[in-house]
Design an enzyme around this catalytic site. Sequence first.
Site: not given
Length: 130
Positions: A43, A47-48, A55, A86, A89
């Site tokens: 999602i 704002n990254y 996960e 990543c 995660c």
Amino acid sequence: MKTEDLVQAAREAHAHAHVPYSEYRVGAAIETVDGTVFTGCNIENANYSNSLHAEEVAVSQAIATGHREFSRLAVSSDRRDGVTPCGMCRQTLAEFCEEAFPIVCDRGDDWTEYTLGELLPDTITQHHLE
């Protein structure tokens, strides 16, 4: 649950992703030791840093319902490119899972399986904080 069913659950989860920026859909399915499966999708947010990873969403749903022990995870992208979790995660998984925890990565016609320890060697654990 069979591996292919867990991979299919991850594929179905990425259909619900909100990815207006990357257009890269990811889905995850985590199986608990009692066989319950929780899914999640990525999602994105403008704002990254507020974006959620598939996960983490799957793990969060499991934790929110009282599950703390997991048997394996499958992750898939809409590109079937063998995406792996990543680093963030991986660290989240390490909070609840041992190094031998299997992670299945969807490659389309097949999958690659790693252990959490292979993907995140020498991880930070609660023992480092004692």
